[in-house]
Motif scaffolding. Structure first.
Motif, PDB file in Angstrom:
ATOM      1  N   ASP A 142       0.837  -1.197   0.000  1.00 21.68           N
ATOM      2  CA  ASP A 142       0.000   0.000   0.000  1.00 21.68           C
ATOM      3  C   ASP A 142       0.876   1.252   0.000  1.00 21.68           C
ATOM      4  O   ASP A 142       1.412   1.652   1.044  1.00 21.68           O
ATOM      5  N   PRO A 143       1.023   1.869  -1.172  1.00 26.39           N
ATOM      6  CA  PRO A 143       1.899   3.045  -1.278  1.00 26.39           C
ATOM      7  C   PRO A 143       1.515   4.159  -0.305  1.00 26.39           C
ATOM      8  O   PRO A 143       2.340   4.982   0.072  1.00 26.39           O
ATOM      9  N   ALA A 144       0.261   4.157   0.113  1.00 29.38           N
ATOM     10  CA  ALA A 144      -0.200   5.227   1.003  1.00 29.38           C
ATOM     11  C   ALA A 144       0.416   5.111   2.393  1.00 29.38           C
ATOM     12  O   ALA A 144       0.372   6.035   3.195  1.00 29.38           O
ATOM     13  N   LYS A 145       0.966   3.922   2.715  1.00 26.20           N
ATOM     14  CA  LYS A 145       1.576   3.742   4.040  1.00 26.20           C
ATOM     15  C   LYS A 145       2.945   4.422   4.134  1.00 26.20           C
ATOM     16  O   LYS A 145       3.532   4.491   5.208  1.00 26.20           O
ATOM     17  N   VAL A 146       3.448   4.813   2.972  1.00 25.67           N
ATOM     18  CA  VAL A 146       4.783   5.416   2.943  1.00 25.67           C
ATOM     19  C   VAL A 146       4.655   6.924   2.767  1.00 25.67           C
ATOM     20  O   VAL A 146       3.807   7.387   2.002  1.00 25.67           O
ATOM     21  N   GLU A 147       5.476   7.641   3.482  1.00 24.62           N
ATOM     22  CA  GLU A 147       5.477   9.097   3.357  1.00 24.62           C
ATOM     23  C   GLU A 147       6.820   9.520   2.759  1.00 24.62           C
ATOM     24  O   GLU A 147       7.864   9.037   3.201  1.00 24.62           O
TER      25      GLU A 147
ATOM     26  N   GLU B 297       7.683   9.929  -6.008  1.00 29.65           N
ATOM     27  CA  GLU B 297       6.698  10.914  -5.541  1.00 29.65           C
ATOM     28  C   GLU B 297       5.340  10.701  -6.214  1.00 29.65           C
ATOM     29  O   GLU B 297       4.304  11.050  -5.644  1.00 29.65           O
ATOM     30  N   ALA B 298       5.350  10.115  -7.436  1.00 32.76           N
ATOM     31  CA  ALA B 298       4.077   9.831  -8.108  1.00 32.76           C
ATOM     32  C   ALA B 298       3.392   8.613  -7.500  1.00 32.76           C
ATOM     33  O   ALA B 298       2.177   8.560  -7.361  1.00 32.76           O
ATOM     34  N   ILE B 299       4.210   7.611  -7.128  1.00 33.69           N
ATOM     35  CA  ILE B 299       3.630   6.384  -6.557  1.00 33.69           C
ATOM     36  C   ILE B 299       3.131   6.642  -5.137  1.00 33.69           C
ATOM     37  O   ILE B 299       2.028   6.260  -4.769  1.00 33.69           O
ATOM     38  N   HIS B 300       3.979   7.309  -4.376  1.00 36.57           N
ATOM     39  CA  HIS B 300       3.625   7.574  -2.973  1.00 36.57           C
ATOM     40  C   HIS B 300       3.160   9.018  -2.870  1.00 36.57           C
ATOM     41  O   HIS B 300       3.953   9.940  -2.876  1.00 36.57           O
ATOM     42  N   THR B 301       1.877   9.176  -2.775  1.00 32.70           N
ATOM     43  CA  THR B 301       1.315  10.536  -2.851  1.00 32.70           C
ATOM     44  C   THR B 301       1.307  11.243  -1.506  1.00 32.70           C
ATOM     45  O   THR B 301       0.940  12.415  -1.416  1.00 32.70           O
ATOM     46  N   ASN B 302       1.665  10.520  -0.453  1.00 32.93           N
ATOM     47  CA  ASN B 302       1.788  11.201   0.843  1.00 32.93           C
ATOM     48  C   ASN B 302       3.123  11.915   0.904  1.00 32.93           C
ATOM     49  O   ASN B 302       4.158  11.281   1.029  1.00 32.93           O
ATOM     50  N   HIS B 303       3.079  13.211   0.800  1.00 28.71           N
ATOM     51  CA  HIS B 303       4.321  13.988   0.814  1.00 28.71           C
ATOM     52  C   HIS B 303       4.390  14.819   2.089  1.00 28.71           C
ATOM     53  O   HIS B 303       3.378  15.265   2.610  1.00 28.71           O
ATOM     54  N   LEU B 304       5.588  15.029   2.547  1.00 30.03           N
ATOM     55  CA  LEU B 304       5.777  15.857   3.725  1.00 30.03           C
ATOM     56  C   LEU B 304       6.909  16.829   3.425  1.00 30.03           C
ATOM     57  O   LEU B 304       8.015  16.404   3.084  1.00 30.03           O
ATOM     58  N   ASP B 305       6.608  18.091   3.533  1.00 31.12           N
ATOM     59  CA  ASP B 305       7.639  19.096   3.244  1.00 31.12           C
ATOM     60  C   ASP B 305       8.598  19.160   4.431  1.00 31.12           C
ATOM     61  O   ASP B 305       8.186  19.358   5.569  1.00 31.12           O
ATOM     62  N   HIS B 306       9.880  18.920   4.143  1.00 28.14           N
ATOM     63  CA  HIS B 306      10.865  18.947   5.237  1.00 28.14           C
ATOM     64  C   HIS B 306      12.185  19.524   4.740  1.00 28.14           C
ATOM     65  O   HIS B 306      12.756  19.025   3.766  1.00 28.14           O
ATOM     66  N   ASP B 307      12.630  20.565   5.409  1.00 28.00           N
ATOM     67  CA  ASP B 307      13.894  21.198   5.039  1.00 28.00           C
ATOM     68  C   ASP B 307      15.040  20.435   5.710  1.00 28.00           C
ATOM     69  O   ASP B 307      15.169  20.468   6.942  1.00 28.00           O
ATOM     70  N   PRO B 308      15.871  19.747   4.914  1.00 28.08           N
ATOM     71  CA  PRO B 308      16.897  18.899   5.527  1.00 28.08           C
ATOM     72  C   PRO B 308      18.005  19.683   6.220  1.00 28.08           C
ATOM     73  O   PRO B 308      18.872  19.077   6.851  1.00 28.08           O
TER      74      PRO B 308
END
Lengths: 315, 357
Positions: A229-234, A248-259
């Motif tokens: 389930d790609p949704a389980k991955v962020e 990023e297309a497969i896993h649509t849960n994105h989190l903006d993070h400044d490294p």
């Protein structure tokens, strides 16, 4: 090759061009479905992309399934000691700063027996890539609890389930002063895995990459949900981060993070979860192999220094 | 070159630099800490690498890494630190990599104390870690000899691709003596070889490895190592025999610092007319069994052998092996960092001689 000079060709041998096959060693004998195969492919692709000369590249390993890694590549290899891949790599890199060094470890290697070396390797910040192939179990010795085994997960040494909450390798690494590159990727996201290795290789300093790695024999259940389930991955996204369009297309849960934000990275790591991406990056930290390197001396310089030194002890 | 006055540990460091050693990895422990402290400065001057590792375990592994690159490298420690290096020593020997390890022995067991002892004889000569492997062990009895044997240790370790240990004690490390060094720059760089990963141009893939899952392969590897150890035993034993000019009735056997004290004691009792000689093994491994047996056979009458050590009797086993039951073996030893004085040793010899005469 015989050098023949013509009007259009000086006869010199062309620059060697390496293909992925040039880096392939004997057939890898990990179990079918083992995540290590995926890491091996990504490593071969990385080697080919950067056209790393096999004899200028060293893969160092410890003990465990992961330690077979150097045997399956046609680069130089160093099959070392359980838990000691990092100090061996440090020795390699300080002796030969011109070589590209990769340390390949499992979770037993890095997080258990080699944990002290791990902390200090982060401190030294020697310019190398450290890969933690984390399958949450001792696989080669057939299912014993490792420091990263989830609490309650049964094994042959803790049959009623792992007693302790698991160690979080990202939190540990990010907690060490002088950490300079901390990323997480997964063997089942090959594009992201490659992009992460590439970023780690380009980083000047100690690049720590934790690879969530499926063990199809002992810990398949731990990763099944995330794989299916790609949704389980962020996916961590940011202009300064690791960018891979496919992932990023497969896993649509994105989190903006400044490294570049260490505190945010620590907080994210502490929350756990299946997060892939670059947690922290600081390319300005001093590298031990550079700070310890000193200018070469001529024989005359050395004699002068020596005379000065011995004058102090003359009787 | 003229003589200079230097502390043993520092002289040893200088000797390593003169031998062409350019990489040092170590961890502080008394009584050897002046070795790293000296080298941190000297290696910088010659363009080498000095690292204070996070532990002795890390030190020996860094040495293993550097050794695999075909560069001259070393570590130094003292007894408890050498215990921590046991694992690495086994792997380095199995991988057939050259390196030098210095042990400035201190008193044990456990944390023990920081004063000189010889109680790591078993550890040095019977292997530190697991498996059928051996380490070349050289035992100096003066600062000058520590310098000479450090040079030799690098030579032998490269010649046989095996770890070599300079096994001294805190006395030699802490003592200052006049010493002469080989010329700077006289050491030849490590030659190109077919085993290290340090190639500077395109070459076939190599791998440093000690894993042999097939029993036949591992058996072959062990036979190969055994053949090497046999060759070392045949060619590299070294010893000194002292006080044999007009024959002897008693043979003292001692090594390192203890042998030096015994020499003074022997001078003392010989002045009284007692005929006593000293046999001093310089290589503890390979042990000079043949030469010791010859020296025992040359004892006039049925006089005994007196083995003296700063331990509770470790080399004693090798002395007995050399004798093969042919002669009475007596032992005198001190431990805990207690160093017998020449007078004490002379008194022991006198007591023994009363029985002989």
């Amino acid at each position: 090759m015989t050098a023949t000079c013509t009007l259009t060709d000086c006869g010199a041998a062309p620059d060697v061009e390496y293909s992925m096959d040039d880096y392939a060693g004997p057939v890898a004998r990990w179990c079918p479905g083992c995540g290590d195969h995926s890491v091996l492919s990504a490593a071969q692709r990385l080697l080919a992309t950067h056209q790393m000369a096999p004899e200028k590249t060293v893969f160092v390993s410890g003990i465990g399934c992961s330690s077979r890694f150097p045997h399956y590549l046609r680069t130089y290899g160093f099959h070392g000691i359980h838990g000691r891949a990092l100090p061996i790599s440090t020795g390699v890199k300080l002796a030969r700063p011109d070589l590209d060094v990769f340390a390949v470890m499992g979770d037993g290697d890095c997080c258990s027996i080699g944990a002290a070396h791990w902390i200090h390797a982060v401190r030294y910040n020697v310019n190398m890539v450290a890969l933690l192939l984390d399958n949450n179990i001792y696989g080669l010795t057939k299912k014993q609890t490792s420091p990263t085994t989830p609490q309650g997960f049964p094994s042959n040494t803790q049959p009623r389930g792992s007693i302790l909450p698991p160690m979080n390798p990202l939190s540990v690494t990010l907690g060490v002063t002088n950490a300079s590159f901390v990323a997480q990727t997964a063997d089942w996201a090959p594009q992201h895995l490659y992009a992460t290795l590439d970023a780690a290789y380009r980083h000047r300093g100690f690049a720590f990459v934790r690879i969530l790695q499926r063990c199809p024999i002992w810990t398949a259940s731990l990763f099944r949900d995330a794989v299916q389930d790609p949704a389980k991955v962020e996916v961590l996204v940011h202009e300064k981060g690791i960018h891979d369009a496919t992932t990023e297309a497969i896993h649509t849960n994105h989190l903006d993070h400044d490294p570049s934000d260490l505190n945010a990275a620590r907080a994210l790591a502490e929350e756990g979860g299946m997060r892939l991406g670059l947690f922290f990056h600081d390319p300005t930290n001093a590298c031990y192999d550079e700070t310890r390197r000193v200018p070469g001396y001529t024989p005359e310089d050395r004699i002068a220094i020596l005379k000065r030194e011995l004058d102090r002890h003359a009787v | 070159m003229s003589k200079v006055l230097m502390k043993g540990n520092e002289a040893l460091g200088e000797a390593a630099v003169r031998a062409g050693c350019v990489h040092f990895f170590g961890y502080p422990i008394t009584p050897q800490t002046e070795v790293p402290e000296y080298l941190v400065k000297r290696l910088r001057e010659v363009g080498g690498t000095f690292v204070q590792a996070e532990s002795e375990v890390a030190s020996i592994n860094m040495v293993m890494g550097a050794a695999g690159m075909g560069v001259r490298c070393m570590t130094s420690s003292s007894s408890p630190g050498i215990s921590l290096m046991a694992e690495g020593m086994s792997y380095i020997a199995a991988c057939e990599l050259p390196c030098v390890v210095i042990n400035m022995m201190r008193a044990g067991p456990g944390l023990g104390g920081i004063l000189p002892a010889q109680s790591d004889y078993f550890q040095a000569t019977r292997g530190h870690g697991h498996g059928d492997y051996q380490v070349i062990v050289l035992a100096p009895s003066s600062v000058q000899e520590a310098v000479d044997l450090t040079t030799l240790a690098f030579e032998l370790s490269e010649k046989y691709r095996n770890p070599a240990m300079v096994c001294a004690d805190g006395m030699i490390g802490q003592m200052m003596e006049p010493v002469e060094f080989p010329e700077e720059g006289a050491a030849t760089p490590m030659p190109e070889n077919d085993w290290s990963l340090g190639a500077r141009d395109g070459r076939e893939r190599r791998i440093v490895n000690s894993l042999y899952l097939s029993p036949e392969d591992l058996h072959r590897h062990n036979l190969k190592l055994k053949a090497k150890y046999d060759e070392i035993a045949a060619n590299e034993t070294r010893q000194e025999i002292y006080g044999t000019d007009d024959g002897y009735d008693v043979l003292v056997v001692a090594f390192g610092t203890m042998a030096r004290i015994c020499k003074t004691a022997i001078d003392e009792v010989r002045a009284e007319g007692l005929r006593v000689a000293l046999f001093r093994p310089i290589t503890l491994n390979p042990y000079p069994f043949g030469a010791l047996r010859d020296a025992m056979d040359a004892i006039e009458g049925d006089g005994p052998v007196l083995d003296i050590e700063m331990s509770m009797g470790q080399m004693l086993y090798d002395v007995k092996l050399a004798a093969e039951g042919s002669r009475r073996i007596e032992f005198y030893g001190t431990a805990g960092g207690v160093v017998p004085s020449p007078d004490e040793v002379a008194e022991k010899i006198r007591g023994l001689m009363q029985g002989v005469q």
